[in-house]
Design an enzyme around this catalytic site. Structure first.
Site, PDB file in Angstrom:
ATOM      1  N   LYS A 136      30.455  70.948 -35.576  1.00  0.00           N
ATOM      2  CA  LYS A 136      30.420  70.564 -34.163  1.00  0.00           C
ATOM      3  C   LYS A 136      29.180  71.108 -33.466  1.00  0.00           C
ATOM      4  O   LYS A 136      28.532  70.410 -32.684  1.00  0.00           O
ATOM      5  CB  LYS A 136      31.696  71.056 -33.455  1.00  0.00           C
ATOM      6  CG  LYS A 136      31.816  70.576 -32.005  1.00  0.00           C
ATOM      7  CD  LYS A 136      33.272  70.480 -31.572  1.00  0.00           C
ATOM      8  CE  LYS A 136      33.880  71.823 -31.252  1.00  0.00           C
ATOM      9  NZ  LYS A 136      33.584  72.258 -29.865  1.00  0.00           N
ATOM     10  N   SER A 137      28.835  72.364 -33.735  1.00  0.00           N
ATOM     11  CA  SER A 137      27.663  72.969 -33.097  1.00  0.00           C
ATOM     12  C   SER A 137      26.390  72.190 -33.421  1.00  0.00           C
ATOM     13  O   SER A 137      25.574  71.903 -32.537  1.00  0.00           O
ATOM     14  CB  SER A 137      27.493  74.420 -33.557  1.00  0.00           C
ATOM     15  OG  SER A 137      28.527  75.228 -33.070  1.00  0.00           O
ATOM     16  N   GLY A 147      32.785  72.083 -23.817  1.00  0.00           N
ATOM     17  CA  GLY A 147      32.092  73.218 -23.219  1.00  0.00           C
ATOM     18  C   GLY A 147      30.692  73.405 -23.771  1.00  0.00           C
ATOM     19  O   GLY A 147      29.746  73.688 -23.029  1.00  0.00           O
ATOM     20  N   SER A 169      26.455  85.313 -27.014  1.00  0.00           N
ATOM     21  CA  SER A 169      26.796  83.911 -26.766  1.00  0.00           C
ATOM     22  C   SER A 169      25.673  83.005 -27.242  1.00  0.00           C
ATOM     23  O   SER A 169      24.574  83.016 -26.686  1.00  0.00           O
ATOM     24  CB  SER A 169      27.059  83.668 -25.274  1.00  0.00           C
ATOM     25  OG  SER A 169      27.162  82.285 -25.001  1.00  0.00           O
ATOM     26  N   ASP A 186      35.418  81.403 -33.121  1.00  0.00           N
ATOM     27  CA  ASP A 186      36.334  80.265 -33.072  1.00  0.00           C
ATOM     28  C   ASP A 186      37.418  80.333 -34.141  1.00  0.00           C
ATOM     29  O   ASP A 186      38.344  79.517 -34.138  1.00  0.00           O
ATOM     30  CB  ASP A 186      35.562  78.952 -33.230  1.00  0.00           C
ATOM     31  CG  ASP A 186      34.719  78.632 -32.007  1.00  0.00           C
ATOM     32  OD1 ASP A 186      35.114  79.032 -30.896  1.00  0.00           O
ATOM     33  OD2 ASP A 186      33.667  77.986 -32.160  1.00  0.00           O
ATOM     34  N   LYS A 226      37.869  80.675 -23.453  1.00  0.00           N
ATOM     35  CA  LYS A 226      37.747  79.471 -24.271  1.00  0.00           C
ATOM     36  C   LYS A 226      38.525  78.343 -23.585  1.00  0.00           C
ATOM     37  O   LYS A 226      38.758  78.374 -22.378  1.00  0.00           O
ATOM     38  CB  LYS A 226      38.250  79.754 -25.693  1.00  0.00           C
ATOM     39  CG  LYS A 226      37.337  80.687 -26.478  1.00  0.00           C
ATOM     40  CD  LYS A 226      36.014  80.012 -26.798  1.00  0.00           C
ATOM     41  CE  LYS A 226      35.102  80.862 -27.649  1.00  0.00           C
ATOM     42  NZ  LYS A 226      33.848  80.153 -27.981  1.00  0.00           N
ATOM     43  N   ARG A 273      42.643  82.048 -24.749  1.00  0.00           N
ATOM     44  CA  ARG A 273      43.069  81.881 -26.143  1.00  0.00           C
ATOM     45  C   ARG A 273      43.728  83.126 -26.700  1.00  0.00           C
ATOM     46  O   ARG A 273      44.650  83.034 -27.524  1.00  0.00           O
ATOM     47  CB  ARG A 273      41.865  81.469 -26.996  1.00  0.00           C
ATOM     48  CG  ARG A 273      42.218  80.948 -28.356  1.00  0.00           C
ATOM     49  CD  ARG A 273      40.999  80.378 -29.058  1.00  0.00           C
ATOM     50  NE  ARG A 273      40.717  79.016 -28.649  1.00  0.00           N
ATOM     51  CZ  ARG A 273      39.592  78.369 -28.942  1.00  0.00           C
ATOM     52  NH1 ARG A 273      38.640  78.985 -29.624  1.00  0.00           N
ATOM     53  NH2 ARG A 273      39.408  77.120 -28.554  1.00  0.00           N
TER      54      ARG A 273
END
EC number: 2.5.1.19
Length: 442
Positions: free
Chosen positions: A25-26, A97, A170, A323, A350, A354
């Protein structure tokens, strides 16, 4: 309003087979963004075709990129760096996000107005960590509800290059600043005390950006980007997402006599935290046919059922597996002994809180656990006896949904989640893949 779709997982026996996990996904988000910015055509193979990624693609189209899909190939004709167009309406990122934050960085320096909106879950996620450095660069922000969506960015006539030390580990903040630096004169520097996933740096270099990385004795990284580079379209082959692979990995480890192979999984050093932790717990996970694809390390993972023991996961490992903690918590619930997860306060911002939602889900399935502001302790029983039977509220969080369906495959009693729909944000094929391996979900 669409109806929720509950789903139940039942105790399963022996998972087996070979699957190929969807694209990371990234990397999918970053491929669309950089492809949309570059001159010429970018060809993307293996993109994750999920709701989140579709929303980023739609945003890039609204900003002037041309995107064509031919079977599994995505072709992007970019605008050229510095040549994005003003969007005619708000950019709707749904639940994405990553897409929202990276595109904020990319468009911030443009002398135009851009409005960002999202779904109920994304509208609760704080954006200050992205907005603070953008404001230092001269971007003006208009937000009615504090630092949350919906919000509007007004780019300055001239952006200031900054030297910015990231206050919390991050990759999204780092990436947003670097993307902002592409349309900023001078050198933009990001100081990163703790390594986070480094796909943006690798891909910027591949597209032609002038980027240098220095490291001091303490391991702090200094990332320098020269502004206004000429970016050229690339051909990208996206490997499988390790965050999605986490779920069948944990299922196969916990279900007796299981033996599965997951092909073409990204094993980038900055994403290996879960596998390293599972190895420490006693997991039988082999990395087969290790190779490089597009500058990224890739392997096939062979996973066999294993007897796991509890471990302490240091806070320094959190960025490399942020994640994957929900999947790890499931493994910990069935391991022998105590598993301590430290430095995980990032889970609170998140798709849901979460950390809290995870602890609640474990407790209603009769797992003994302790939740702190930045830690989770799970007391594993070493067996499935007495576990399960809960109805888990997922709070629109795809990773919570998938984690507790995996839990239900292992526990003595079935586990039901309140809604499966949000799984499509990251892993649309999750349920059929698990069923294909032998998991009972209906």
């Amino acid at each position: 309003m669409q109806k929720t779709i509950p789903m139940t997982a039942y105790k399963s026996t022996r998972l087996s087979g070979i699957i190929k996990i969807p694209g990371d996904k990234s990397i999918s988000h970053r491929s669309l963004i950089l492809g949309g910015l570059a001159s010429g055509e970018t060809h993307i193979h293996g993109i994750l075709e999920s709701d989140d990624v579709f929303n980023t693609a739609a945003a890039m189209q609204a900003l002037g990129a041309c995107i064509i899909k031919k079977d599994d190939l995505w072709i992007i004709r970019g605008t050229g760096n510095g040549c994005l167009l003003a969007a005619q309406k708000p950019l709707d990122f749904g639940n994405a996000g990553t897409g929202a934050r990276l595109v904020m960085g990319m468009v911030g320096p443009y002398h135009m107005k851009t409005t960002f909106i999202g779904d109920a879950s994304l509208s609760k996620r704080p954006m200050a960590r992205i907005l603070d450095p953008l404001q230092l660069m001269g971007v003006e922000i208009e937000a009615t509800h504090g630092n949350y969506l919906p919000l509007t960015l007004y780019g300055p006539k001239m952006t200031n290059p900054i030297c910015y030390r990231i206050p919390v580990a991050s990759a999204q903040v780092k990436s947003a600043i670097l993307l902002a630096g592409l349309n900023t004169a001078g050198t933009t520097t990001v100081i990163e005390p703790i390594l986070t996933r480094d796909h943006t740096e690798k891909m910027l270099k591949a597209f032609g950006a002038k980027l240098e990385i220095e490291k001091n004795a303490e391991g702090t990284r200094f990332i320098h980007l020269n502004g206004h580079p000429h970016l050229t379209g690339q051909t990208i082959h996206i490997p499988g997402d390790p965050s999605s692979a986490a779920f069948p990995i944990v299922a196969a480890l916990l279900i007796e006599d299981s033996d599965i192979t997951i092909e073409n999984v990204l094993i980038n050093n900055s994403r290996m935290g879960l596998i390293e932790t599972l190895w420490e717990m006693g997991a039988q996970i082999e990395l087969l046919n290790q190779r490089q694809t597009g500058g990224e390390d890739v392997a096939n993972l062979r996973v066999k059922s294993s007897v796991l023991k509890g471990v302490t996961v240091p806070k320094e490992r959190a960025p490399s597996m942020i994640d994957e903690y929900p999947a790890l918590a499931v493994a910990a619930a069935f391991a022998e002994g105590k598993t301590v997860m430290l430095g995980i306060e990032e889970l609170r911002v998140k798709e849901s809180d979460r950390l809290s939602v995870l602890a609640q889900g474990l407790k209603i399935n009769h797992v003994d656990c302790e939740e702190g502001q930045d830690f989770l302790i799970v007391h594993g029983k070493g067996s499935a006896k007495g576990l399960g039977g809960g109805h888990v509220t997922t709070h629109l969080d795809h990773r919570i949904a998938m984690s507790f369906l995996i839990f239900g495959l292992v526990s003595e009693k079935p586990v039901t989640i309140d809604d499966k729909r949000m799984i499509a944000t990251s892993f649309p094929e999750f349920i059929p893949f698990i069923q294909q391996l032998g998991g009972k979900i209906s």
